[in-house]
Scaffold this motif. Structure first.
Motif, short mmCIF file in Angstrom:
data_model
loop_
_atom_site.label_atom_id
_atom_site.label_comp_id
_atom_site.label_asym_id
_atom_site.label_seq_id
_atom_site.Cartn_x
_atom_site.Cartn_y
_atom_site.Cartn_z
N HIS A 1 0.79 -1.12 -0.11
CA HIS A 1 0.02 0.06 -0.12
C HIS A 1 0.91 1.28 0.16
CE1 HIS A 1 -3.62 -2.54 0.43
NE2 HIS A 1 -2.90 -3.00 1.45
N THR A 2 1.92 1.35 0.83
CA THR A 2 2.71 2.53 0.83
C THR A 2 3.66 2.63 -0.05
OG1 THR A 2 4.10 1.47 2.29
CG2 THR A 2 2.15 2.66 3.56
N ALA B 1 1.94 3.56 -3.35
CA ALA B 1 1.85 5.05 -3.34
C ALA B 1 3.13 5.93 -3.39
CB ALA B 1 1.05 5.62 -1.83
N ALA C 1 -3.93 -0.20 -3.77
CA ALA C 1 -3.07 0.78 -4.00
C ALA C 1 -2.06 0.58 -5.09
CB ALA C 1 -2.14 0.80 -2.55
N GLN D 1 -3.98 1.39 -8.32
CA GLN D 1 -4.38 3.03 -8.24
C GLN D 1 -2.94 3.54 -8.77
OE1 GLN D 1 -6.00 4.95 -4.90
NE2 GLN D 1 -5.19 6.86 -5.54
N GLU E 1 -10.31 -0.11 1.92
CA GLU E 1 -10.16 -0.23 0.41
C GLU E 1 -10.93 0.54 -0.40
OE1 GLU E 1 -10.72 -4.53 0.66
OE2 GLU E 1 -8.53 -4.89 0.63
N HIS F 1 -10.17 4.02 -2.36
CA HIS F 1 -9.71 4.07 -3.99
C HIS F 1 -10.75 4.35 -4.71
CE1 HIS F 1 -5.73 2.78 -2.57
NE2 HIS F 1 -6.19 1.96 -1.48
#
Length: 703
Positions: free
Chosen positions: A449-450, A453, A476, A479, A508, A511
């Motif tokens: 996730h991080t 990003a 993530a 995205q 979630e 998003h």
């Protein structure tokens, strides 16, 4: 003892866990001579009838049986039973709809408790006096007995409890005795006199701060069963700031490490409670930052870090405190807090110790966490080649260590969090950190996730990471693919699959909001979700968060208010946080939110939703003057976005609020008094600045 226990219909009464049918069994357990049986029953009984300060309908009927057990000669831990009953009647500790009934029941037992003031057990005498101090309705009978016992009592803690009880029942009548006890030879009695004097509301004389110094000079004086854990901060907090600073300065020179630790803790407490504390008390931390004791250094450095930018005058002492660093320690040390404080004030002397720790293969958890939060707040630390390369190397090590541990355990949380923090740092640097793309790709398996990003934040430089991002089916990463290429298909596919699941992770669904028009293929499923919301997790926060995210996307795609109004209507009456989120979406609806007027008015009573609900009501035509008080109340109680409240009052041109805003800006007590310790001071100072600005803006409206 327990006579009449079965005559009460306990199942018709309630405690914290439902009907109170188990109270007789628990009382029988408390009556047991077996220590394990007593301990378990006592714990369960306290949790049931006095749960985190709340009393219930079963609490008052239990009082006479607990007193009966405490009267048994030779009974086990009688002082604990008396302490429980006293606490349930103590207005400083107990609350709930049944509080008055409990207090009445306890006062009715005063006649049976008074003989216990002569008990052979010191702890029984101490707690009996405490209990009697809560029996205001029987004060006329109790006070002579308290005074008579005080004249012959020799145990300091019992004398302290007797004085406190008498002063609570008759503050003015006990005033002379209290003033004499401020000079008592026993620290416990002096401390009790301090609290009695402060509680009475009488003007604070010079004898009070001197009594605090004398009472606490050799350690905490109140160690009995009826006193709170931290007493110094409560005593000093009641003083005017010059007196408070005088007391703490005197105690900071104590030869006892525990006293110096109390001082550092109290400075932290006062800084978080009172605006005048920072300039008066921060200098006291300077010698404590170099204290020979690690506990003292840790408390002092933590207090400095909580002060944020205001700790800048302590920069040299904070830098010196980093010499105590122990990179191999599994615990957060004073040096760790000093590094955090240096980062927050923008002093570069955090750098050498952190890079040295990383180079030696150690974590610098607190510093890394602080750098990550600065990046998330939009204030990343300045990047250079050396620092970037150090973060890249440390991320590789952190991912390997975390991957080797397997599943997350509480004891390993720092290990698992470190890759997350390091990827946040890289995300804050954006495209300037493009050399870290290979390390971020390697981190995708551990922190998708991080790391995803962070790659998205690097823009075109992260294009080589696309195959890895496409290979990991989490929102993530999908995205990131969409942000880098404009290809929304992977994210739409993942979100579509999530919508098909019976259980949906509300986090979630954020998003969905990022997709914008690209979410159009999901519209049929989102509309169906709103029309037929799942029964699972009914009433849960996660359910409402999921439905609100879906409603937001449906509204932005279609402008169909009828499709989202039922979701908003339900969410506005759930709880403050959810209602606040629902009001934020209602604001987007504009006039189409008019059917929600009853729910929006009801949401004005929910502390976390007041400001947003008031804003929507104003947009729908409610007179601004009707909304001023709810918005001011949101500011007074310190809940919700305070700066948003000021912004709204200014936009409504609520000139009548200017005087209150000025009072809130200039008062000593902080408005923000809860939340993360790291955010209270900085958040309140920012709010104070906005309040002053708001006063100026509203005053200009009058001219």
């Amino acid at each position: 003892m327990l006579e009449g226990l079965d005559e009460i219909d306990w199942t018709a009464l309630e405690h914290a866990y439902g009907d109170a049918g188990d109270v007789p069994q628990l009382l029988h357990g408390v009556a047991s001579d077996d220590p394990d049986t007593f301990a378990e029953a006592h714990f369960e009984l306290c949790s049931s009838i006095f749960h985190q300060g709340t009393v219930y309908s079963a609490s008052a009927p239990a009082v006479r049986f607990l007193i009966g057990l405490a009267l048994r000669p030779g009974g086990r831990d009688r002082h604990r039973l008396l302490g429980l009953v006293g606490a349930m009647a103590d207005p400083d500790l107990a609350y709930g709809d049944s509080a008055l009934a409990v207090k009445t029941a306890v006062a009715a037992e005063a006649g049976r408790v008074m003989p216990l003031l002569d008990d052979a057990d010191v702890r029984v005498r101490e707690t009996a006096a405490y209990l009697l101090g809560q029996c205001g309705a029987a004060a006329a009978e109790i006070l002579p007995v308290l005074h008579r016992r005080a004249d012959v009592e020799s145990e300091p803690l019992v004398r302290a409890s007797l004085l406190a009880a008498a002063a609570r029942l008759d503050p003015l009548g006990a005033a002379n005795r209290v003033d004499l006890c401020l000079h008592d030879r026993e620290p416990a009695v002096q401390a009790a006199a301090v609290f009695a004097h402060l509680r009475s509301g009488r003007p604070v004389t010079a004898a009070v701060p001197e009594a605090i110094i004398s009472a606490w000079r050799d350690g905490t004086p109140l160690t009995g069963s009826v006193w709170p854990r931290h007493t110094l901060d409560k005593a000093v907090d009641a003083l005017e700031m010059p007196h408070a600073a005088h007391v703490l300065a005197a105690l900071a020179d104590s030869s006892r490490r525990d006293v110096r630790h109390y001082v550092a803790h109290t400075v932290s407490h006062l800084n978080r409670c009172r605006r005048s504390a920072l300039p008066a008390l921060l200098p006291l931390l300077e010698p404590l930052l170099g204290d020979p004791d690690e506990d003292v250094r840790r408390a002092a450095a933590s207090a400095a870090a909580e002060a944020g930018a205001a700790a800048a005058p302590l920069a040299d002492s904070l830098a010196a405190a980093t010499r105590f660093a122990d990179p191999a320690s599994a615990y957060v040390t004073g040096a760790d807090h000093a590094l955090k404080a240096l980062l927050l004030i923008g002093d570069p002397r955090w750098r050498e110790p952190v890079l040295a720790a990383w180079a030696a293969g150690h974590r610098s958890y607190t510093a890394t966490d602080t750098m990550a939060h600065l990046a998330l707040d939009g204030h990343p630390i300045p990047m250079d080649d050396e620092l970037l390369d150090a973060v890249r190397v440390r991320l590789t090590v952190a991912v390997a260590v975390a991957s080797g541990l397997g599943s997350v355990r509480v004891t390993d949380i720092a290990v698992h969090n470190e890759p997350v923090h390091l990827t946040h740092i890289l995300r804050g640097w954006g495209a300037a950190a493009q050399r870290a793309v290979p390390e971020l790709v390697s981190a995708l398996g551990r922190a998708p996730h991080t790391a995803g990003a962070a790659l998205a934040a690097m823009g075109e430089a992260a294009m080589p990471a696309l195959p890895a991002l496409r290979a990991i089916p989490v929102p993530a990463c999908a995205q990131a693919v969409w942000q880098l290429t404009g290809d929304a298909a992977p994210l739409v596919e993942i979100m579509s699959a999530l919508l098909d699941r019976p259980y949906r992770n509300s986090h979630e669904f954020r998003h969905l909001l990022a997709l914008g028009p690209a979410a159009l293929p999901l519209l049929p499923k989102l509309t169906a979700l709103l029309a037929n919301p799942p029964d699972s997790n009914v009433g849960s926060i996660a359910r409402h968060q999921t439905l609100l995210a879906a409603a937001t996307v449906v509204w932005r795609l279609t402008g169909d208010a009828e499709a989202v109004l039922p979701t908003l209507r339900e969410a506005l009456t759930f709880d403050g946080w959810i209602a606040g989120s629902a009001a934020a979406l209602a604001r987007e609806l504009g006039e189409a939110a008019a059917p929600l007027l009853p729910q929006l008015r009801e949401a004005l009573g929910l502390r976390q939703a007041r400001v947003r609900a008031a804003e929507v009501l104003w947009q729908l035509g409610t007179d601004a003057e009707q909304l001023v008080e709810p918005v001011l109340e949101a500011l007074r109680d310190g809940w919700g976005p305070g700066t948003d409240a000021v912004d709204l009052l200014v936009r409504m041109r609520a000139v009548s609020a200017a005087a209150t805003l000025r009072e809130l800006a200039e008062r000593d007590r902080r408005l923000i008094a809860s939340g993360s310790a790291d955010e209270i001071i900085t958040g309140d100072e920012a709010l104070r600045a906005r309040l002053r600005q708001g006063v100026a803006q509203l005053s200009a409206e009058v001219v």
